[in-house]
Design a protein around this motif. Structure first.
Motif, PDB file in Angstrom:
ATOM      1  N   HIS A 100       0.828  -1.209   0.000  1.00 43.26           N
ATOM      2  CA  HIS A 100       0.000   0.000   0.000  1.00 43.26           C
ATOM      3  C   HIS A 100       0.859   1.254   0.000  1.00 43.26           C
ATOM      4  O   HIS A 100       2.057   1.193   0.260  1.00 43.26           O
ATOM      5  CB  HIS A 100      -0.975   0.025   1.185  1.00 43.26           C
ATOM      6  CG  HIS A 100      -0.329   0.121   2.537  1.00 43.26           C
ATOM      7  ND1 HIS A 100      -0.038  -0.976   3.302  1.00 43.26           N
ATOM      8  CD2 HIS A 100       0.062   1.200   3.279  1.00 43.26           C
ATOM      9  CE1 HIS A 100       0.503  -0.580   4.454  1.00 43.26           C
ATOM     10  NE2 HIS A 100       0.585   0.734   4.473  1.00 43.26           N
ATOM     11  N   GLU A 130      -3.838   3.794   1.886  1.00 46.58           N
ATOM     12  CA  GLU A 130      -4.131   3.995   3.307  1.00 46.58           C
ATOM     13  C   GLU A 130      -4.093   5.492   3.581  1.00 46.58           C
ATOM     14  O   GLU A 130      -3.063   6.130   3.374  1.00 46.58           O
ATOM     15  CB  GLU A 130      -3.049   3.293   4.151  1.00 46.58           C
ATOM     16  CG  GLU A 130      -3.152   3.545   5.639  1.00 46.58           C
ATOM     17  CD  GLU A 130      -1.962   2.967   6.441  1.00 46.58           C
ATOM     18  OE1 GLU A 130      -0.842   2.927   5.906  1.00 46.58           O
ATOM     19  OE2 GLU A 130      -2.191   2.564   7.588  1.00 46.58           O
ATOM     20  N   HIS A 149       4.283   7.274   3.286  1.00 49.07           N
ATOM     21  CA  HIS A 149       5.143   6.087   3.240  1.00 49.07           C
ATOM     22  C   HIS A 149       4.686   5.133   2.144  1.00 49.07           C
ATOM     23  O   HIS A 149       3.568   5.234   1.639  1.00 49.07           O
ATOM     24  CB  HIS A 149       5.179   5.371   4.591  1.00 49.07           C
ATOM     25  CG  HIS A 149       3.876   4.793   5.044  1.00 49.07           C
ATOM     26  ND1 HIS A 149       2.975   5.486   5.808  1.00 49.07           N
ATOM     27  CD2 HIS A 149       3.311   3.580   4.836  1.00 49.07           C
ATOM     28  CE1 HIS A 149       1.917   4.721   6.058  1.00 49.07           C
ATOM     29  NE2 HIS A 149       2.088   3.560   5.468  1.00 49.07           N
ATOM     30  N   ALA A 162       4.577   0.938   1.504  1.00 52.71           N
ATOM     31  CA  ALA A 162       4.653  -0.310   2.273  1.00 52.71           C
ATOM     32  C   ALA A 162       4.804  -1.505   1.346  1.00 52.71           C
ATOM     33  O   ALA A 162       4.106  -1.620   0.335  1.00 52.71           O
ATOM     34  CB  ALA A 162       3.392  -0.482   3.118  1.00 52.71           C
ATOM     35  N   GLU A 200       7.741   1.070   4.824  1.00 55.40           N
ATOM     36  CA  GLU A 200       7.132   0.189   5.796  1.00 55.40           C
ATOM     37  C   GLU A 200       7.215  -1.244   5.281  1.00 55.40           C
ATOM     38  O   GLU A 200       6.968  -1.491   4.100  1.00 55.40           O
ATOM     39  CB  GLU A 200       5.649   0.592   5.982  1.00 55.40           C
ATOM     40  CG  GLU A 200       4.843  -0.347   6.886  1.00 55.40           C
ATOM     41  CD  GLU A 200       3.342   0.000   6.908  1.00 55.40           C
ATOM     42  OE1 GLU A 200       2.954   1.130   6.581  1.00 55.40           O
ATOM     43  OE2 GLU A 200       2.564  -0.907   7.238  1.00 55.40           O
TER      44      GLU A 200
HETATM   45 ZN    ZN Z   1       1.047   1.873   6.131  1.00 61.39          ZN
END
Ligand code: ZN
Length: 133
Positions: free
Chosen positions: A6, A53, A77, A79, A127
């Motif tokens: 994500h 997200e 971020h 991921a 992440e």
């Molecule tokens: Zn995340």
């Protein structure tokens, strides 16, 4: 790493941004979740096999609030899904990356997560996430 899992986007207000992303992606938000340990409220959208997200701070001193104060709303971020987060952390530490948490911690969406310091990743907060066993 298995796949891009994500992209996390810092927003000021989920109630403003959820309808915006529903219109943008043409899909309903499938989950909202509070992650108290990170002082964030999250909202998830599926896009094929990846997710978006959205992250809103629940606290004016929280990590997302401080990010928005410095940089404004935007990508926070990226991921990646991993199958064995502990061994992936060991591999990355051995390769010289700095992890922000050596022990994976509970994240949103039923995941264990670990973050890499952006100073070793060209400024991108990375992440790692693994489905909780
Ligand atoms: Zn995340």
């Amino acid at each position: 790493m298995e796949k891009l899992e994500h992209i996390g986007i810092a927003v000021k207000s989920l109630s403003d941004s959820i309808p915006l992303f529903e219109a943008l992606l043409n899909t309903a938000c499938y989950k909202e979740e509070l992650v108290e340990s990170e002082a964030v409220k999250t909202a998830f959208f599926s896009v094929a096999t990846q997710k978006i997200e959205l992250l809103e701070s629940t606290n004016p001193d929280g990590i997302i609030a401080r990010f928005i104060d410095k940089k404004g709303e935007g990508i926070h971020h990226i991921a990646f899904a991993v199958t064995d987060i502990e061994s992936e952390i060991k591999r990355l530490v051995a390769a010289g990356f700095i992890v922000l948490n050596e022990k994976p911690r509970p994240g949103a969406d039923n995941k264990l997560v670990c973050f890499l310091h952006p100073k070793n990743t060209n400024g991108v907060l990375i992440e790692l996430c693994m489905e909780k066993p």
